[in-house]
Scaffold this active site. Structure first.
Site, PDB file in Angstrom:
ATOM      1  N   HIS A 137      11.489 -21.506  63.472  1.00 10.21           N
ATOM      2  CA  HIS A 137      11.297 -22.049  62.119  1.00 10.21           C
ATOM      3  C   HIS A 137      10.110 -21.468  61.377  1.00 10.21           C
ATOM      4  CE1 HIS A 137      14.189 -25.442  62.475  1.00 10.21           C
ATOM      5  NE2 HIS A 137      13.877 -25.381  63.754  1.00 10.21           N
ATOM      6  N   LYS A 194       5.885 -30.343  48.916  1.00 12.81           N
ATOM      7  CA  LYS A 194       6.058 -29.715  50.230  1.00 12.81           C
ATOM      8  C   LYS A 194       4.734 -29.805  50.974  1.00 12.81           C
ATOM      9  CE  LYS A 194       7.367 -26.023  47.890  1.00 12.81           C
ATOM     10  NZ  LYS A 194       8.604 -25.760  48.603  1.00 12.81           N
ATOM     11  N   ARG A 195       4.703 -29.456  52.268  1.00 16.62           N
ATOM     12  CA  ARG A 195       3.430 -29.405  52.988  1.00 16.62           C
ATOM     13  C   ARG A 195       2.453 -28.542  52.208  1.00 16.62           C
ATOM     14  NH1 ARG A 195       3.526 -26.197  57.364  1.00 16.62           N
ATOM     15  NH2 ARG A 195       5.670 -25.533  57.062  1.00 16.62           N
ATOM     16  N   LYS A 217       2.506 -21.275  50.773  1.00 14.21           N
ATOM     17  CA  LYS A 217       3.419 -21.901  49.806  1.00 14.21           C
ATOM     18  C   LYS A 217       2.894 -21.782  48.371  1.00 14.21           C
ATOM     19  CE  LYS A 217       5.202 -25.215  53.216  1.00 14.21           C
ATOM     20  NZ  LYS A 217       6.676 -25.139  53.186  1.00 14.21           N
ATOM     21  N   THR A 219      13.824 -26.404  52.532  1.00 10.45           N
ATOM     22  CA  THR A 219      14.982 -27.296  52.405  1.00 10.45           C
ATOM     23  C   THR A 219      14.811 -28.165  51.169  1.00 10.45           C
ATOM     24  OG1 THR A 219      13.853 -28.707  54.007  1.00 10.45           O
ATOM     25  CG2 THR A 219      15.705 -27.410  54.819  1.00 10.45           C
ATOM     26  N   LYS A 263      17.454 -29.603  48.086  1.00  8.43           N
ATOM     27  CA  LYS A 263      17.531 -30.976  47.561  1.00  8.43           C
ATOM     28  C   LYS A 263      17.472 -30.967  46.035  1.00  8.43           C
ATOM     29  CE  LYS A 263      15.444 -32.180  51.869  1.00  8.43           C
ATOM     30  NZ  LYS A 263      14.176 -32.188  52.615  1.00  8.43           N
TER      31      LYS A 263
HETATM   32  C1  26V Z   1       3.018 -25.210  61.289  1.00 10.02           C
HETATM   33  C2  26V Z   1       1.691 -24.907  61.313  1.00 10.02           C
HETATM   34  C3  26V Z   1       0.814 -25.708  62.148  1.00 10.02           C
HETATM   35  C4  26V Z   1      -0.490 -25.019  62.423  1.00 10.02           C
HETATM   36  C5  26V Z   1      -1.083 -24.418  61.172  1.00 10.02           C
HETATM   37  C6  26V Z   1      -0.161 -23.442  60.523  1.00 10.02           C
HETATM   38  C7  26V Z   1       1.236 -23.852  60.532  1.00 10.02           C
HETATM   39  C8  26V Z   1       2.111 -23.170  59.744  1.00 10.02           C
HETATM   40  C9  26V Z   1       3.423 -23.490  59.722  1.00 10.02           C
HETATM   41  C10 26V Z   1       3.880 -24.495  60.518  1.00 10.02           C
HETATM   42  C11 26V Z   1       5.310 -24.790  60.450  1.00 10.02           C
HETATM   43  C12 26V Z   1       5.963 -24.972  61.761  1.00 10.02           C
HETATM   44  C13 26V Z   1       7.415 -24.933  61.691  1.00 10.02           C
HETATM   45  C14 26V Z   1       8.021 -25.501  60.435  1.00 10.02           C
HETATM   46  O1  26V Z   1       7.807 -26.626  60.066  1.00 10.02           O
HETATM   47  N1  26V Z   1       8.846 -24.704  59.794  1.00 10.02           N
HETATM   48  C15 26V Z   1       9.623 -25.090  58.630  1.00 10.02           C
HETATM   49  O2  26V Z   1      10.934 -25.370  59.085  1.00 10.02           O
HETATM   50  C16 26V Z   1      11.808 -25.724  58.035  1.00 10.02           C
HETATM   51  C17 26V Z   1      13.139 -26.090  58.658  1.00 10.02           C
HETATM   52  O3  26V Z   1      13.731 -24.979  59.214  1.00 10.02           O
HETATM   53  C18 26V Z   1      11.940 -24.580  57.043  1.00 10.02           C
HETATM   54  O4  26V Z   1      12.771 -24.983  55.989  1.00 10.02           O
HETATM   55  C19 26V Z   1      10.573 -24.194  56.500  1.00 10.02           C
HETATM   56  O5  26V Z   1      10.693 -23.049  55.689  1.00 10.02           O
HETATM   57  C20 26V Z   1       9.625 -23.929  57.650  1.00 10.02           C
HETATM   58  O6  26V Z   1       8.300 -23.730  57.181  1.00 10.02           O
END
Ligand code: 26V
Length: 745
Positions: A295, A480-481, A486, A588, A592
């Site tokens: 992901h 979003k986060r 982003k 996602t 929406k």
């Molecule tokens: C987590 C972290 C945690 C540590 C700091 C940096 C960092 C950067 C990114 C993440 C994301 C982890 C995985 C995630 O949430 N991916 C998301 O998954 C969604 C479902 O597939 C997708 O739509 C998003 O684009 C993707 O960011």
């Protein structure tokens, strides 16, 4: 369901508060749902995930049980407004898209009648509750069970001991029914036993900047993975005896990102230690059982574990990781891979275990979550593995459940669709593409729906945030986060530039617009926190300026979550999806908004690419550097300072971080952001995410959208065309693809 409605008719409401009623009505509905929990067929798919962002269950479950409308009517007759339950719950056992996707997938599988079971952690506290104080994010514990948890069933009879070198924790399952054509379950494990043991399921993503924190996180991942594997093996032995060649025939496990990858080692441990299966045989079995979804390609988010850490609390698992690593290395050597290539794919390197490389080696199928993302996995993150095992790699473009995100979030638009093409589209599998030829004649009705949803959204924002948005404002939303990739910061700069232009009367035909932000920053991510403060400073400036606030407003909503999202996606005109090309795996939220009839203003990234493929570039607004451009810029050496030099408007907006225009309350956040753009930060080059590079095109595009919206009819047609062509992004489609190509259920 008549049973439920009859009991509801009889329910005494006098003198009961909302919480009591909520629990009593939920319990009645649960009785119905529980009675319908389906039997597991022989072959079953399991979804392992550290996050399940379910949101509010109450309305969704009543809808899935087919009694939402009747319940509202019966309650109204008793003088109770069904909306009083809105304040009560919103299970935030997840962070963002990854967790929400897991929830959408379970919903779709149940609706389609497919046996997909979720396994995760029942955190005592979910993702923190966010308040904005003086423009800063403040984090409060999310005590989501405060009013009870009527939607889970504790299964004391199915507890399991999870053993660490230093102590043991009891995993107690709680089952949440997922209601549809089948009733599946989401099983969340709660850690019990000693005070230490309880810590394991206390928080979602405990701070991992200390050794202690890292260990806790490793414990969490092992805890639920081991509980799930223990259960699968036990069930298998009960049904088929101690024979395991047929294990993969009945069990298929999807690893949602790298967090549960440790389940692979645990299954090997169980088979070899407790059932005397040989190591090579056990590896054969896990290879046929596990599949892995990636992901993100951001290196900092790919789970890696130092051997020493694993050995400290899970020595057997450390040994198994090592044994798999050796096996892989030998295999690769035999077929003539170079040392460099082996290094790249290594499961064990520099005394660290790579969960991504382990997953890729073991999994039958490895998938990305949008076409572009899967291409990037093949071309870059996993390129060497892709060359060796091309057949493993698949794409499964994400989706969203139309039940929550259209039918529940937007009954008005759903009714419009019913009127145009009948109600058949509401069925799982069905699509609403027949709406397309009717879009032109329906634009006015759609416009009215959008206005109504805006009114509802503005009323909610006024109540929650104290920010008034006048009627008819065009709504741009970025929710979003919070993360630098982003590029919420780029939107902030764009707003500032538009503000300066308005002040100088350079935008004579500008149509009144509001920018709505919603985002939580990881508590320790200081630059993200700085971006929140910066946006709020801009909001104060703009909203407080009488000369401009009739045309432009900005609001950063507090505690953005699933329930807030339901309101924002329905009430927005323009969906801002502006990540640096190549970095958003899918997105996602973009889907929406699309489904609810917003145009996308976005970069060619993640699923945006497919959104415009389906709904047309002419109905959306694409701008900015493409993946190839970003790659070329990195090659040739990109210098944001030269761009700032050339463009006074950019310079003014970016300098606002440090020239005294705004205050960051002495935190140093703004200087840090400024430096990250101009000199670089965290081992990154200046402007690592190409904010300044894409800014001009972004502002131009926002202004073009603003101009286009003046033609109400053509703009509404673009929006409704997006709704009409959004069926592809239903998670029903995605789940059918997983079921067919990966799970074979
Ligand atoms: C987590 C972290 C945690 C540590 C700091 C940096 C960092 C950067 C990114 C993440 C994301 C982890 C995985 C995630 O949430 N991916 C998301 O998954 C969604 C479902 O597939 C997708 O739509 C998003 O684009 C993707 O960011």
């Amino acid at each position: 369901m008549n049973g439920f409605l009859e009991e509801l008719e009889r329910l005494e409401v006098a003198g009961k508060d909302a919480v009591t009623l909520y629990n009593e009505i939920s319990a009645l509905a649960m009785r119905e749902a529980e009675g319908k929990i389906s039997r597991r067929p022989e072959r079953t798919a399991y979804y392992l995930s550290v996050e399940f962002l379910i949101g509010r269950s109450f309305y969704n479950n009543l809808m899935e049980l087919g009694v939402l409308g009747e319940t509202a009517r019966i309650l109204a007759n008793k003088g109770v407004d069904i909306n009083v339950f809105e304040e009560i719950e919103d299970a935030a056992l997840g962070n963002g898209g990854l967790g929400r996707l897991a929830a959408c997938f379970l919903d779709s599988a149940a609706a389609l009648g497919l046996p997909l079971y979720g396994y995760g952690i029942r955190y005592r506290y979910g993702l923190f509750k966010q308040e904005i104080k003086d423009g800063f994010q403040v984090e409060l514990p999310d005590d989501w069970q405060k009013y009870g948890d009527p939607w889970s069933i504790r299964r004391d009879g199915e507890k399991r001991e999870i053993v660490f070198a230093d102590y043991t924790a009891t995993a107690v399952p709680y089952d949440i029914p997922i209601i549809g054509k089948r009733v599946n379950t989401l099983r969340l494990f709660q850690a019990e036993g000693s005070a230490e043991a309880e810590k394991i399921s206390e928080y979602l993503y405990p701070a991992d900047d200390t050794e202690e924190g890292k260990l806790l996180r490793l414990r969490q991942e092992y805890f639920f993975s081991a509980a799930a594997m223990g259960e699968l093996v036990e069930r298998h032995v009960k049904r088929y005896g101690r024979t395991f060649e047929n294990f993969p025939k009945y069990n298929t496990v999807q690893l949602n990102d790298t967090h549960p990858v440790i389940a692979i080692a645990e299954l090997i441990r169980l088979l070899t230690k407790e059932y005397n299966v040989t190591f090579p045989k056990a590896v054969q079995i896990v290879k046929q059982t596990f599949n892995y979804t990636n992901h993100t390609i951001l290196p900092e988010a790919l789970e890696c574990w130092r051997e020493e850490l694993v050995r400290k609390i899970l020595p057997d698992i450390a040994d198994i990781f090592l044994k798999i690593a050796v096996m892989q290395e030998n295999e690769l050597k035999t077929i003539g891979y170079s040392a460099e290539e082996i290094d790249e794919m290594a499961i064990y390197r520099n005394e660290v275990f790579s969960m991504a490389n382990l997953a890729v080696y073991i999994a039958t199928a490895v998938n990305g979550v949008a076409a572009l993302h899967t291409d990037i996995l093949k071309r870059s993150l996993f390129r060497t593995a892709y060359r060796k095992f091309p057949q493993k790699f698949q794409n499964k473009t994400n989706g969203i459940t139309k039940r929550r995100w259209l039918m529940l979030a937007n009954p008005e638009l759903s009714a419009l669709i019913d009127g145009a093409i009948g109600t058949g589209w509401r069925e799982a599998r069905a699509d609403h593409g027949k709406l397309l030829p009717r879009v032109k004649e329906l634009w006015e009705a759609f416009y009215e729906v959008k206005e109504e949803k805006k009114k509802q959204l503005f009323a909610y924002i006024a109540e929650k945030e104290g920010v008034v948005i006048p009627e008819h404002f065009l709504v741009f939303a970025q929710v979003k986060r919070l993360h630098e990739y982003k590029r919420q910061l780029m939107t902030a700069f764009a707003i500032l530039e538009i503000y300066y232009l308005l002040k100088e009367n350079k935008l004579p035909d500008f149509r009144p617009s509001v920018f709505v932000f919603g985002a939580k920053s990881a508590p320790a991510y200081l630059r993200a926190k700085g971006i929140i403060k910066f946006i709020n400073e801009i909001a104060d400036l703009v909203n407080g300026d009488e000369a401009v606030n009739g045309l432009l407003r900005v609001v950063f909503v507090q505690n953005y979550n699933v329930s807030y999202a339901e309101k924002i996606v329905a009430g927005s005109d323009v969906s801002l999806q502006v990540s640096t090309a190549g970095l958003e795996a899918s997105g996602t939220g973009n889907m929406k908004f699309m489904m609810n009839g917003a145009v996308t203003c976005g970069t060619m990234d993640g699923a945006n690419v497919e959104i415009v493929e389906h709904a047309g570039e002419e109905n959306n607004y694409i701008f900015g550097a493409r993946v190839e451009d970003v790659e070329a810029l990195k090659e040739s050496g990109y210098d944001p300072n030269a761009l700032l030099e050339e463009n006074p408007l950019h310079r003014r907006a970016v300098s606002a971080l440090v020239d005294g225009t705004f205050s960051d309350g002495g935190t140093g956040y703004f200087k840090e952001l400024y430096d990250s753009l101009t000199v670089g930060a965290s081992w990154h080059k200046p402007d690592h995410y190409f904010v300044i590079y894409d800014l001009k095109d972004y502002v131009d595009t926002l202004l073009r959208i603003n101009r286009d919206s003046a033609d109400k009819a053509s703009f509404a047609i673009k929006q409704l065309t997006n709704t009409a062509l959004s069926s592809y992004f239903s998670s029903d489609r995605t789940i059918l693809e997983y079921a067919r190509d990966i799970w074979e259920i």
